[in-house]
Design a protein around this motif. Sequence first.
Motif, mmCIF file in Angstrom:
data_model
loop_
_atom_site.group_PDB
_atom_site.id
_atom_site.type_symbol
_atom_site.label_atom_id
_atom_site.label_comp_id
_atom_site.label_asym_id
_atom_site.label_seq_id
_atom_site.Cartn_x
_atom_site.Cartn_y
_atom_site.Cartn_z
ATOM 1 N N PHE A 92 -0.105 -1.761 -10.257
ATOM 2 C CA PHE A 92 -0.892 -0.988 -9.299
ATOM 3 C C PHE A 92 -2.020 -0.261 -10.000
ATOM 4 C CE2 PHE A 92 2.902 -1.627 -6.877
ATOM 5 C CZ PHE A 92 2.511 -1.604 -5.551
ATOM 6 N N GLU A 93 -3.113 -0.098 -9.277
ATOM 7 C CA GLU A 93 -4.256 0.685 -9.748
ATOM 8 C C GLU A 93 -4.704 1.595 -8.616
ATOM 9 O OE1 GLU A 93 -7.358 -1.899 -11.041
ATOM 10 O OE2 GLU A 93 -6.080 -2.917 -12.492
ATOM 11 N N PRO A 94 -5.244 2.773 -8.955
ATOM 12 C CA PRO A 94 -5.742 3.656 -7.892
ATOM 13 C C PRO A 94 -6.843 2.971 -7.097
ATOM 14 C CG PRO A 94 -5.649 4.807 -9.996
ATOM 15 C CD PRO A 94 -5.395 3.355 -10.282
ATOM 16 N N PHE A 95 -6.786 3.146 -5.779
ATOM 17 C CA PHE A 95 -7.779 2.526 -4.900
ATOM 18 C C PHE A 95 -8.594 3.576 -4.150
ATOM 19 C CE2 PHE A 95 -8.876 0.722 -0.705
ATOM 20 C CZ PHE A 95 -9.700 -0.298 -1.118
ATOM 21 N N ILE A 101 0.871 -1.179 0.000
ATOM 22 C CA ILE A 101 0.000 0.000 0.000
ATOM 23 C C ILE A 101 0.902 1.222 0.000
ATOM 24 C CG2 ILE A 101 -1.666 1.360 1.342
ATOM 25 C CD1 ILE A 101 -2.658 -1.314 2.503
ATOM 26 N N LEU A 102 0.550 2.218 -0.803
ATOM 27 C CA LEU A 102 1.258 3.494 -0.761
ATOM 28 C C LEU A 102 0.313 4.605 -1.169
ATOM 29 C CD1 LEU A 102 3.669 3.856 -3.774
ATOM 30 C CD2 LEU A 102 2.225 1.896 -3.510
ATOM 31 N N ASP A 103 0.542 5.780 -0.602
ATOM 32 C CA ASP A 103 -0.288 6.945 -0.874
ATOM 33 C C ASP A 103 0.542 7.957 -1.651
ATOM 34 O OD1 ASP A 103 -2.801 6.321 0.535
ATOM 35 O OD2 ASP A 103 -1.490 6.228 2.284
ATOM 36 N N VAL A 104 0.326 7.991 -2.972
ATOM 37 C CA VAL A 104 1.083 8.866 -3.855
ATOM 38 C C VAL A 104 0.472 10.265 -3.810
ATOM 39 C CG1 VAL A 104 1.857 9.249 -6.220
ATOM 40 C CG2 VAL A 104 1.649 6.912 -5.343
ATOM 41 N N LEU A 105 1.316 11.244 -3.560
ATOM 42 C CA LEU A 105 0.894 12.648 -3.529
ATOM 43 C C LEU A 105 1.077 13.280 -4.907
ATOM 44 C CD1 LEU A 105 2.571 13.575 -0.127
ATOM 45 C CD2 LEU A 105 0.182 12.954 -0.546
ATOM 46 N N LEU A 126 4.481 2.390 -11.116
ATOM 47 C CA LEU A 126 3.316 1.757 -10.505
ATOM 48 C C LEU A 126 2.509 0.971 -11.526
ATOM 49 C CD1 LEU A 126 2.316 4.744 -8.225
ATOM 50 C CD2 LEU A 126 3.346 2.575 -7.490
ATOM 51 N N THR A 127 2.330 1.531 -12.706
ATOM 52 C CA THR A 127 1.607 0.839 -13.770
ATOM 53 C C THR A 127 2.348 -0.426 -14.176
ATOM 54 O OG1 THR A 127 0.672 2.920 -14.561
ATOM 55 C CG2 THR A 127 0.690 1.078 -16.115
#
Length: 110
Positions: A78-81, A59-63, A73-74
């Motif tokens: 990873f996909e936006p959650f 899990i990560l929170d990209v700013l 990430l792609t």
Amino acid sequence: MLENFLDRAHTIILGDARSYVLVRQGRRAAQIGPLVASSDSEGRELLEMALVSVSSPVILDVLDAGAGLHPVLTKHGFEPFRTFERMVLDRADLPGIPSSVMVAAGPEFG
């Protein structure tokens, strides 16, 4: 905050004093962040190193400053959650150097 993270079991830090990323193991997933870097290329390199260091879900929170991380990430699936909005009480600006903080430590840390 960083010292507290580093005192926790299974926490690692990658990079140097100028550009770094922390990887913390949680109950269900590893948390990547904060990731602080002075350029998109440094950020992507740190993120790749962090992703290689874990075998569990991540899990990560990209700013906003981490928009340059999206190709990595792609590539890793990873996909936006969830969305993430930083707010500051009684201040005109965010503290620190927001342009270098690409991934947050987590929503509970601001």
